[in-house]
Design an enzyme around this catalytic site. Structure first.
Site, PDB file in Angstrom:
ATOM      1  N   LYS A  13       0.833  -1.213   0.000  1.00  0.00           N
ATOM      2  CA  LYS A  13       0.000   0.000   0.000  1.00  0.00           C
ATOM      3  C   LYS A  13       0.863   1.257   0.000  1.00  0.00           C
ATOM      4  O   LYS A  13       0.622   2.191  -0.754  1.00  0.00           O
ATOM      5  CB  LYS A  13      -0.910   0.055   1.241  1.00  0.00           C
ATOM      6  N   ARG A  88      -9.155   1.622   8.816  1.00  0.00           N
ATOM      7  CA  ARG A  88      -8.754   0.250   9.089  1.00  0.00           C
ATOM      8  C   ARG A  88      -9.820  -0.505   9.851  1.00  0.00           C
ATOM      9  O   ARG A  88      -9.645  -1.686  10.141  1.00  0.00           O
ATOM     10  CB  ARG A  88      -7.519   0.311   9.961  1.00  0.00           C
ATOM     11  N   ARG A 127      11.822  -6.237   4.422  1.00  0.00           N
ATOM     12  CA  ARG A 127      11.617  -4.783   4.354  1.00  0.00           C
ATOM     13  C   ARG A 127      12.612  -4.058   5.253  1.00  0.00           C
ATOM     14  O   ARG A 127      12.890  -4.490   6.368  1.00  0.00           O
ATOM     15  CB  ARG A 127      10.195  -4.436   4.781  1.00  0.00           C
ATOM     16  N   ARG A 160      11.552  -2.742  11.003  1.00  0.00           N
ATOM     17  CA  ARG A 160      10.555  -2.194  11.928  1.00  0.00           C
ATOM     18  C   ARG A 160      10.298  -3.173  13.068  1.00  0.00           C
ATOM     19  O   ARG A 160      10.270  -4.382  12.856  1.00  0.00           O
ATOM     20  CB  ARG A 160       9.240  -1.907  11.188  1.00  0.00           C
ATOM     21  N   ARG A 171      -0.646  -9.121  13.179  1.00  0.00           N
ATOM     22  CA  ARG A 171      -1.159  -8.064  12.300  1.00  0.00           C
ATOM     23  C   ARG A 171      -2.052  -8.654  11.215  1.00  0.00           C
ATOM     24  O   ARG A 171      -3.056  -8.044  10.837  1.00  0.00           O
ATOM     25  CB  ARG A 171       0.001  -7.282  11.683  1.00  0.00           C
TER      26      ARG A 171
HETATM   27  P1  AP5 Z   1       4.954  -1.643   1.734  1.00  0.00           P
HETATM   28  O1  AP5 Z   1       4.651  -0.758   0.568  1.00  0.00           O
HETATM   29  O2  AP5 Z   1       5.781  -1.095   2.829  1.00  0.00           O
HETATM   30  O3  AP5 Z   1       3.610  -2.306   2.278  1.00  0.00           O
HETATM   31  P2  AP5 Z   1       2.403  -1.705   3.131  1.00  0.00           P
HETATM   32  O4  AP5 Z   1       1.162  -2.377   2.631  1.00  0.00           O
HETATM   33  O5  AP5 Z   1       2.439  -0.224   3.134  1.00  0.00           O
HETATM   34  O6  AP5 Z   1       2.800  -2.320   4.521  1.00  0.00           O
HETATM   35  P3  AP5 Z   1       2.757  -1.750   6.000  1.00  0.00           P
HETATM   36  O7  AP5 Z   1       3.366  -2.830   6.842  1.00  0.00           O
HETATM   37  O8  AP5 Z   1       3.370  -0.403   6.098  1.00  0.00           O
HETATM   38  O9  AP5 Z   1       1.268  -1.699   6.257  1.00  0.00           O
HETATM   39  P4  AP5 Z   1       0.579  -1.857   7.566  1.00  0.00           P
HETATM   40  O10 AP5 Z   1      -0.773  -1.607   7.097  1.00  0.00           O
HETATM   41  O11 AP5 Z   1       0.723  -3.079   8.358  1.00  0.00           O
HETATM   42  O12 AP5 Z   1       1.382  -0.807   8.468  1.00  0.00           O
HETATM   43  P5  AP5 Z   1       1.093   0.697   8.841  1.00  0.00           P
HETATM   44  O13 AP5 Z   1       2.349   1.424   8.791  1.00  0.00           O
HETATM   45  O14 AP5 Z   1      -0.075   1.228   8.080  1.00  0.00           O
HETATM   46  O15 AP5 Z   1       5.638  -2.972   1.139  1.00  0.00           O
HETATM   47  C1  AP5 Z   1       6.075  -4.017   2.002  1.00  0.00           C
HETATM   48  C2  AP5 Z   1       7.442  -4.545   1.503  1.00  0.00           C
HETATM   49  O16 AP5 Z   1       7.276  -5.217   0.258  1.00  0.00           O
HETATM   50  C3  AP5 Z   1       8.479  -3.443   1.237  1.00  0.00           C
HETATM   51  O17 AP5 Z   1       9.758  -3.897   1.598  1.00  0.00           O
HETATM   52  C4  AP5 Z   1       8.374  -3.198  -0.273  1.00  0.00           C
HETATM   53  O18 AP5 Z   1       9.588  -2.696  -0.810  1.00  0.00           O
HETATM   54  C5  AP5 Z   1       8.020  -4.575  -0.803  1.00  0.00           C
HETATM   55  N1  AP5 Z   1       7.121  -4.530  -1.947  1.00  0.00           N
HETATM   56  C6  AP5 Z   1       6.094  -3.665  -2.180  1.00  0.00           C
HETATM   57  N2  AP5 Z   1       5.459  -3.954  -3.343  1.00  0.00           N
HETATM   58  C7  AP5 Z   1       6.091  -5.061  -3.838  1.00  0.00           C
HETATM   59  C8  AP5 Z   1       5.892  -5.872  -5.028  1.00  0.00           C
HETATM   60  N3  AP5 Z   1       4.906  -5.601  -5.907  1.00  0.00           N
HETATM   61  N4  AP5 Z   1       6.719  -6.928  -5.211  1.00  0.00           N
HETATM   62  C9  AP5 Z   1       7.715  -7.205  -4.317  1.00  0.00           C
HETATM   63  N5  AP5 Z   1       7.965  -6.485  -3.201  1.00  0.00           N
HETATM   64  C10 AP5 Z   1       7.148  -5.434  -2.959  1.00  0.00           C
HETATM   65  O19 AP5 Z   1       0.608   0.532  10.344  1.00  0.00           O
HETATM   66  C11 AP5 Z   1       1.462   0.074  11.365  1.00  0.00           C
HETATM   67  C12 AP5 Z   1       0.708   0.019  12.679  1.00  0.00           C
HETATM   68  O20 AP5 Z   1       0.230   1.335  13.021  1.00  0.00           O
HETATM   69  C13 AP5 Z   1      -0.552  -0.852  12.687  1.00  0.00           C
HETATM   70  O21 AP5 Z   1      -0.234  -2.204  12.957  1.00  0.00           O
HETATM   71  C14 AP5 Z   1      -1.354  -0.178  13.810  1.00  0.00           C
HETATM   72  O22 AP5 Z   1      -0.887  -0.573  15.077  1.00  0.00           O
HETATM   73  C15 AP5 Z   1      -1.047   1.294  13.623  1.00  0.00           C
HETATM   74  N6  AP5 Z   1      -2.034   1.950  12.734  1.00  0.00           N
HETATM   75  C16 AP5 Z   1      -1.763   2.554  11.537  1.00  0.00           C
HETATM   76  N7  AP5 Z   1      -2.894   3.045  10.987  1.00  0.00           N
HETATM   77  C17 AP5 Z   1      -3.904   2.750  11.861  1.00  0.00           C
HETATM   78  C18 AP5 Z   1      -5.303   2.964  11.857  1.00  0.00           C
HETATM   79  N8  AP5 Z   1      -5.929   3.572  10.826  1.00  0.00           N
HETATM   80  N9  AP5 Z   1      -6.027   2.520  12.916  1.00  0.00           N
HETATM   81  C19 AP5 Z   1      -5.447   1.902  13.959  1.00  0.00           C
HETATM   82  N10 AP5 Z   1      -4.112   1.646  14.031  1.00  0.00           N
HETATM   83  C20 AP5 Z   1      -3.353   2.069  12.984  1.00  0.00           C
END
Ligand code: AP5
Ligand code: ZN
Length: 213
Positions: A13, A88, A127, A160, A171
Site C-alpha cells: 500500500k 482500518r 523490508r 521495523r 497483524r
Molecule cells: P509496503 O509498501 O511497505 O507495504 P504496506 O502495505 O504499506 O505495509 P505496511 O506494513 O506499512 O502496512 P501496515 O498496514 O501493516 O502498516 P502501517 O504502517 O499502516 O511494502 C512491504 C514490503 O514489500 C516493502 O519492503 C516493499 O519494498 C516490498 N514490496 C512492495 N510492493 C512489492 C511488489 N509488488 N513486489 C515485491 N515487493 C514489494 O501501520 C502500522 C501500525 O500502526 C498498525 O499495525 C497499527 O498498530 C497502527 N495503525 C496505523 N494506521 C492505523 C489505523 N488507521 N487505525 C489503527 N491503528 C493504525
C-alpha cells in the site's frame, strides 16, 4: 481525487501510495508513518501508539480518527489525497464517510492491493524502513544504493519492530478480523477496485493508473 489504499500489512500500500502521490500531485497520508514519526520524536501520542503497534494491534479508533481528520483538514489536501492505512475499521470508515458527506464530498476510489498471506511474512522480513523520511526498501526487490542507508536522506535503515514474524502473524489476524470488512463497505459504495499485488511493483502501478486514468 480522494483515494484509499486497502490491503493486508505488507501488501504494498505504502509503495503504491507514494507512486500515486507523485504522479497525481496529491499528498500521501499514512497513519502508520504519522505514528512512527511520533514514536521517533518521543511524543505523548507516539508513546501511546507504540503500546499497541509493538503487539501488532490497532491504535484505538478515537485517537486515530482525530489525527487523520486534523491532517486532511490541512491546506494541501484541498485537491485530494491518498490515504494509506486509514480507514482500518468500519467505525473509522463511517466517520470518514460522514465527515466527507458534510462537505458534500466522497471517496473516489478504494484500491485493494491483493496479496495472499503466504507472501506477506516473506516480504516483511526483507523490508527495511527509514524512520526519518518514511522511505521503504526491500533487501531483494528494492535495495538501497548503499547497504543499510536511506537513498533519500542518508539515515540508517531498520527492520521495523512490528515486522518480526510473531508480530506479523498478529497483524494479519487483526487485518482479517477488523480491516477486511471494509472491502464489502466500499464495494457497496461502488468505489472498490482490486489489483493483483503479487506482481512487480511497476505492474501493480500500471494496473492502478489504468483505473485512475
Ligand atoms: P509496503 O509498501 O511497505 O507495504 P504496506 O502495505 O504499506 O505495509 P505496511 O506494513 O506499512 O502496512 P501496515 O498496514 O501493516 O502498516 P502501517 O504502517 O499502516 O511494502 C512491504 C514490503 O514489500 C516493502 O519492503 C516493499 O519494498 C516490498 N514490496 C512492495 N510492493 C512489492 C511488489 N509488488 N513486489 C515485491 N515487493 C514489494 O501501520 C502500522 C501500525 O500502526 C498498525 O499495525 C497499527 O498498530 C497502527 N495503525 C496505523 N494506521 C492505523 C489505523 N488507521 N487505525 C489503527 N491503528 C493504525
Ligand atoms: Zn530517509
Amino acid at each position: 481525487m480522494k483515494i484509499i489504499m486497502l490491503g493486508a500489512p505488507g501488501a504494498g500500500k505504502g509503495t503504491q501510495a507514494k507512486m500515486i502521490a507523485d504522479k497525481y500531485g496529491v499528498p500521501h497520508i499514512s497513519t502508520g508513518d504519522i505514528f512512527r514519526a511520533n514514536i521517533k520524536n518521543g511524543t505523548e501520542l507516539g508513546m501511546e501508539a507504540k503500546k499497541y503497534m509493538d503487539q501488532g494491534l490497532l491504535v484505538p479508533d478515537e485517537l486515530t480518527v482525530r489525527i487523520l481528520l486534523d491532517r486532511v483538514a490541512q491546506d494541501d489536501c484541498k485537491n485530494g489525497y491518498v490515504l494509506d492505512g486509514f480507514p482500518r475499521t468500519i467505525p473509522q470508515a463511517e466517520v470518514l464517510d460522514s465527515e466527507l458527506t458534510k462537505l458534500g464530498d466522497h471517496i473516489d476510489y478504494a484500491i485493494n492491493v491483493d496479496v495472499p498471506d503466504e507472501n506477506i511474512v516473506k516480504r516483511m522480513s526483507g523490508r527495511r524502513a527509514c524512520l526519518t523520511c518514511g522511505a521503504t526498501y526491500h533487501i531483494e526487490h528494492v535495495p538501497p544504493k548503499k547497504e543499510g542507508i536511506c537513498d533519500v536522506c542518508g539515515s540508517e535503515l531498520v527492520l521495523r519492530d512490528d515486522d518480526k514474524p510473531e508480530t506479523v502473524k498478529n497483524r494479519l489476524n487483526v487485518y482479517h478480523e477488523q480491516t477486511q470488512p471494509l472491502i464489502d463497505f466500499y464495494t457497496e459504495k461502488g468505489v472498490l477496485k482490486t489489483v493483483d499485488g503479487t506482481v512487480p511493483m511497476e505492474e501493480v502501478f500500471a494496473a492502478i493508473t489504468a483505473i485512475l486514468g
